[in-house]
Design a protein around this motif. Structure first.
Motif, short mmCIF file in Angstrom:
data_model
loop_
_atom_site.label_atom_id
_atom_site.label_comp_id
_atom_site.label_asym_id
_atom_site.label_seq_id
_atom_site.Cartn_x
_atom_site.Cartn_y
_atom_site.Cartn_z
N ASP A 86 0.54 -0.97 -0.05
CA ASP A 86 -0.30 0.24 -0.11
C ASP A 86 0.51 1.50 -0.30
O ASP A 86 -0.04 2.19 0.16
CB ASP A 86 -1.13 0.30 0.89
CG ASP A 86 -2.52 -0.87 1.08
OD1 ASP A 86 -2.25 -1.31 0.19
OD2 ASP A 86 -2.72 -1.20 2.26
N ASP A 87 2.42 0.94 0.55
CA ASP A 87 2.81 2.26 0.10
C ASP A 87 3.64 2.18 -1.36
O ASP A 87 4.14 3.70 -1.29
CB ASP A 87 4.03 2.58 1.53
CG ASP A 87 3.84 2.23 2.32
OD1 ASP A 87 3.44 2.38 3.35
OD2 ASP A 87 4.60 1.26 3.34
N ALA A 108 2.73 -6.21 7.43
CA ALA A 108 2.96 -5.54 6.21
C ALA A 108 3.73 -5.56 5.92
O ALA A 108 4.08 -5.74 4.30
CB ALA A 108 2.21 -3.68 6.41
N ARG A 140 0.15 -8.40 -5.23
CA ARG A 140 0.18 -6.79 -4.68
C ARG A 140 0.58 -5.26 -4.88
O ARG A 140 -0.31 -4.27 -5.72
CB ARG A 140 -0.76 -6.84 -3.53
CG ARG A 140 -2.08 -7.27 -3.13
CD ARG A 140 -2.18 -7.19 -1.74
NE ARG A 140 -3.45 -5.96 -1.35
CZ ARG A 140 -2.79 -5.21 -0.89
NH1 ARG A 140 -2.06 -5.43 0.19
NH2 ARG A 140 -3.75 -4.10 -0.98
N TYR A 141 1.91 -6.31 -5.23
CA TYR A 141 2.56 -5.22 -5.58
C TYR A 141 3.33 -4.97 -6.78
O TYR A 141 2.77 -3.81 -7.29
CB TYR A 141 4.31 -5.29 -5.04
CG TYR A 141 4.31 -5.57 -3.34
CD1 TYR A 141 4.82 -3.94 -2.45
CD2 TYR A 141 4.13 -6.64 -3.03
CE1 TYR A 141 5.87 -4.10 -1.77
CE2 TYR A 141 4.68 -6.74 -1.35
CZ TYR A 141 4.97 -5.60 -0.36
OH TYR A 141 5.73 -5.28 0.20
N HIS A 169 0.21 -2.69 -7.80
CA HIS A 169 0.02 -0.98 -7.31
C HIS A 169 1.09 -0.08 -8.61
O HIS A 169 1.46 0.51 -8.41
CB HIS A 169 0.58 -0.78 -5.67
CG HIS A 169 -0.73 -1.16 -5.13
ND1 HIS A 169 -1.79 -0.26 -5.09
CD2 HIS A 169 -0.90 -2.43 -3.68
CE1 HIS A 169 -2.52 -0.94 -3.63
NE2 HIS A 169 -2.10 -1.53 -3.53
#
Length: 326
Positions: A179-180, A268, A284-285, A288
């Motif tokens: 999420d970062d 995380a 997920r990376y 994003h």
């Protein structure tokens, strides 16, 4: 996948590289801290498994002279034309100053200057230049690679991210949650064609959450108290969640600092659970914006007890979601 694999001698990595290829991994990326150097494991991969793409993440810009770094990169690029990416970065004061007896001065400028030197040298240019942090007099590679390797820049905060966007062929991210990623990539602006984003992702493939979190706390305390990483995570918004760790560390309370790391931060930053779940979370990376998610597998009780056989069983499960998570 980050290589070499923990607990497996380099001499036994021919089977490792073959297993990675069979499992669907596309790339092997090395690191350079206090284990192997960044180039030797990749040179072995060239000979043993010529389909794999290679990358350094990272070769520090302080610990080799500019000319030697260019020669090492050119040699791998010649051995693996079109399949090698050179990742460089500032590294840290501990690695540079304390372990290699080199001054760690002006890391942003040194990284920028080495990047500019390498772009010219790897094209085969004669470099005769006074940079802000060093001077090179009439250096020319005797064997410039026919296909110059892309040069990627390790970057954490806005200044280095913008330098990567302006002058490098890609960026390498590290120690961040999926999420970062949008926060970091937001500093790049519009990405040029061919610009690549790689990220090292720490994976502890065990269902023993207590073990994984204990290991994760030790790693987070060791890394994220380094000033550059601490500033990075403050920028990412973790002042409240990691503030108690930083306060305890500053007070000399190492055990208290580790205990202060919340479970949600560990979960995380360190992917743990069954291998297939870790692989899915690594994807997920990519969702994003990461082009090359590079897994870094941490030691687990299962791997320690099972040795090479345990690795042989693990790699297909980590690659189960497809080769793009390589």
């Amino acid at each position: 996948m980050t290589v070499p694999l923990a607990g497996v001698p380099l001499a036994d990595h021919a089977a490792v590289y073959a297993a990675l290829d069979r499992a669907g991994f596309t790339d092997v990326w090395s690191s350079e801290v206090a284990g192997t150097d960044a180039f030797t494991p990749l040179a072995l991969a060239v000979a043993w498994q010529p389909r794999l793409r290679l990358g350094t993440a990272i070769a520090p810009v302080f610990t080799r002279g500019p000319g030697l770094l260019a020669m090492s990169a050119a040699a791998l690029a010649e051995a693996a034309p079109g399949r090698f990416a050179l990742g460089i970065g500032a590294s840290s004061p501990v690695l540079v100053r304390d372990w290699n007896a080199v001054r760690f001065d002006e890391p942003f400028k040194r990284t920028r200057d080495v990047l500019r030197f390498l772009r010219a040298a790897l094209r085969g240019d004669t470099v005769d230049e006074v940079y802000d942090t060093f001077t090179v007099r009439r250096f020319t590679l005797e064997r410039p690679p026919a296909v110059p390797p892309p040069v990627l820049l390790a970057a954490l905060r806005p200044g280095m991210l913008r330098l990567a966007a302006a002058e490098a062929d890609g960026v390498i991210l590290n120690w961040l949650a999926a999420d970062d990623v949008p926060t970091a990539l937001g500093e790049l602006g519009e990405r040029r064609p061919g610009f690549e984003v790689a990220a090292r992702i720490f994976v502890c493939p065990t269902e023993d959450a207590t073990y994984a979190r204990a290991l994760g706390r030790r790693l987070i305390t060791g890394y994220l108290t380094v000033p550059a990483y601490a500033a990075f995570h403050r920028w990412l918004g973790r002042q409240d969640s990691l503030g108690p760790m930083w306060e305890a560390w500053a007070a000399g309370d190492r055990r208290g600092a580790s205990a202060a790391v919340p479970d949600e931060v560990v979960d995380a930053l360190i992917l743990h659970g069954p291998p297939e779940e870790c692989a899915a979370r690594a994807r997920r990376y990519a969702d994003h914006g990461v082009d090359v998610p590079v897994l870094a597998v941490l030691p687990t009780p299962e791997l320690t007890a099972g040795g090479a056989a345990a690795w042989a069983g693990l790699l297909p499960r980590l690659g189960a979601t497809g080769g793009e998570a390589g």
